[in-house]
Each structure stands twice: as C-alpha cells, then as structure tokens.
Motif scaffolding. Structure first.
Motif, PDB file in Angstrom:
ATOM      1  N   GLU A 184      39.952  41.624  54.492  1.00 13.06           N
ATOM      2  CA  GLU A 184      40.107  40.220  54.125  1.00 13.06           C
ATOM      3  C   GLU A 184      39.168  39.806  52.985  1.00 13.06           C
ATOM      4  O   GLU A 184      39.325  38.728  52.397  1.00 13.06           O
ATOM      5  N   ASP A 185      38.183  40.648  52.655  1.00 12.31           N
ATOM      6  CA  ASP A 185      37.222  40.310  51.606  1.00 12.31           C
ATOM      7  C   ASP A 185      37.533  41.009  50.278  1.00 12.31           C
ATOM      8  O   ASP A 185      36.813  40.803  49.293  1.00 12.31           O
ATOM      9  N   ILE A 186      38.576  41.826  50.236  1.00 12.70           N
ATOM     10  CA  ILE A 186      38.840  42.629  49.040  1.00 12.70           C
ATOM     11  C   ILE A 186      39.014  41.772  47.793  1.00 12.70           C
ATOM     12  O   ILE A 186      38.408  42.032  46.753  1.00 12.70           O
ATOM     13  N   SER A 187      39.832  40.728  47.870  1.00 10.97           N
ATOM     14  CA  SER A 187      40.099  39.922  46.678  1.00 10.97           C
ATOM     15  C   SER A 187      38.827  39.243  46.178  1.00 10.97           C
ATOM     16  O   SER A 187      38.581  39.185  44.963  1.00 10.97           O
ATOM     17  N   ILE A 193      33.183  41.469  41.161  1.00 13.40           N
ATOM     18  CA  ILE A 193      32.922  42.650  40.330  1.00 13.40           C
ATOM     19  C   ILE A 193      33.470  42.440  38.924  1.00 13.40           C
ATOM     20  O   ILE A 193      32.795  42.758  37.928  1.00 13.40           O
ATOM     21  N   ASN A 194      34.684  41.913  38.816  1.00 16.26           N
ATOM     22  CA  ASN A 194      35.252  41.648  37.499  1.00 16.26           C
ATOM     23  C   ASN A 194      34.439  40.617  36.730  1.00 16.26           C
ATOM     24  O   ASN A 194      34.265  40.713  35.512  1.00 16.26           O
TER      25      ASN A 194
END
Length: 217
Positions: A184-187, A193-194
């Motif tokens: 659930e934290d990937i986005s 990071i981006n």
C-alpha cells in the motif's frame, strides 16, 4: 505464455511487498586507482584478495574461469565483497538490516581496513562514478561465462565511437539502495524517490572527464 506469466509475476512481487519486517540494504562500487594516475599493478589486486580472506575473515565463494576468486562472503554475516565486471572495481554488498546506520558501521569497518591496506601501495578506493583515467578503457573483463557472452554481444552491436566502449562496465561504478516496502506504500515511496532524483543527480554526479586528472594530494 503471457497469460501464465502475468499472475506468476504479480504473486511473486505481491509476496515481496507483504513482509512484516521491513529492512534496507546497500550496494556500493569503488574504482581501485593509483595516486600517480597509472594502472595499479595486478599483484596489488591479488594481494588485496589475500587480505580480504585472511584479515577480514571472508571466504571465497565464487571464482572466474581461471580459478581466481572474485566474490567473498563474511564468515559471520551475509556481507559480500566482489569484483563484478573487472578486478579494478570493488563492490560492497552488505546484508540488509532494519537500520541503515548498523549497515553503515560495518561498511566503514571494511572500507577503512581496505583503504588503509591499499594506501601502503599508493592506491585507494576512489569515490567516483567512473574510472577517470584513459587506461580504464583497456581493462579486461573478468573471465566468466557471462562476460564472454557480453563481450560477443557488445562487439557485434556497438557503434564505433568513444562512448560505446566494449568494456563500459569496467569503468563505471554505481551505488544502490534496496528498501522493503509494503504494497500500500509503493506509490508514495516511488513519488518520494522520483522527487529526490534531481538531488541525487547533483550530489552523486562527481565523475571526472578523462582530460581532467583528479588531484589526490
């Protein structure tokens, strides 16, 4: 085939993103250079291998096709030191941990020990993203099956100019950070990071062009 591959890949990465205990790991590469700008003697590299095994308590776990050790594992942890592309770039791959500061302490111990050893011979682990000397273009790949295939591929597909050298992996060093993330934290993590990419580019783009020799004094 794709119908079968898609759910397999999804299940694999979903499993990776469902860990209860999240950890972090790092991989760091450093060119091995000489203070005088000349190519370090191969004997120094082989003596470094002996030092890693005998003084840092690592054991050789992989060799090239000539039987020379190229990957080493700590007797106590899953820490690895290795020569991935050639004998003039040393990689530190440290066992993941819940705290990056604990990894930092282990890295500094290995780094300082190797740096002090190399300094006896007028050499050092340089914090550059590439080998700044022209002799780096002539470094030979490790004699492994993988690199034999890579050489054949690059030789038959490269453009004939300075920036498509046959041994690019032998002059380029990199750093990698591995972070466990819940699904659930990937986005959110990817967005962070981006967003930091510009800072990373400015802070870590410290490579020196061949016409400008570094001053180690």
């Amino acid at each position: 085939m794709m119908e079968n591959a898609a759910p397999l890949l999804k299940n694999h990465y979903m499993e990776l993103c469902s860990k209860k205990e999240l950890k972090v790991g790092i991989e760091l590469e450093f060119p091995i250079l000489n203070f005088n700008g000349l190519k370090p003697d191969e004997k120094i590299i082989h003596q470094l291998i002996v030092f890693i095994i005998e003084k840092l308590n690592f054991k050789a776990v992989k060799t090239d096709l000539n039987g020379r050790p190229i990957r080493f594992k700590s007797d106590m942890l899953e820490d690895h030191l290795s020569f991935e592309a050639c004998f003039y770039i040393l990689e530190f791959s440290l066992e993941h941990n819940k705290s990056i500061f604990l990894i930092k302490k282990r890295f500094e111990f290995y780094y300082d020990a190797i740096q002090n050893y190399l300094s006896q011979f007028g050499c050092l682990l340089a914090c550059f993203g590439s080998n700044p000397y022209r002799w780096g273009r002539e470094i030979a790949y490790l004699h492994t099956e993988f690199h034999r295939c890579a050489k054949r591929f690059i030789k038959t597909n490269r453009a004939d100019n300075l920036y498509n050298q046959r041994n690019n992996p032998c002059i380029m060093a990199a750093l990698q950070l591995h972070v466990d993330v819940q699904y659930e934290d990937i986005s959110d993590v990817l967005n962070v990071i981006n967003g930091l990419s510009w800072f990373k580019a400015i802070y870590f783009s410290n490579s020196i062009f061949w016409n400008d020799a570094p001053d180690f004094s």
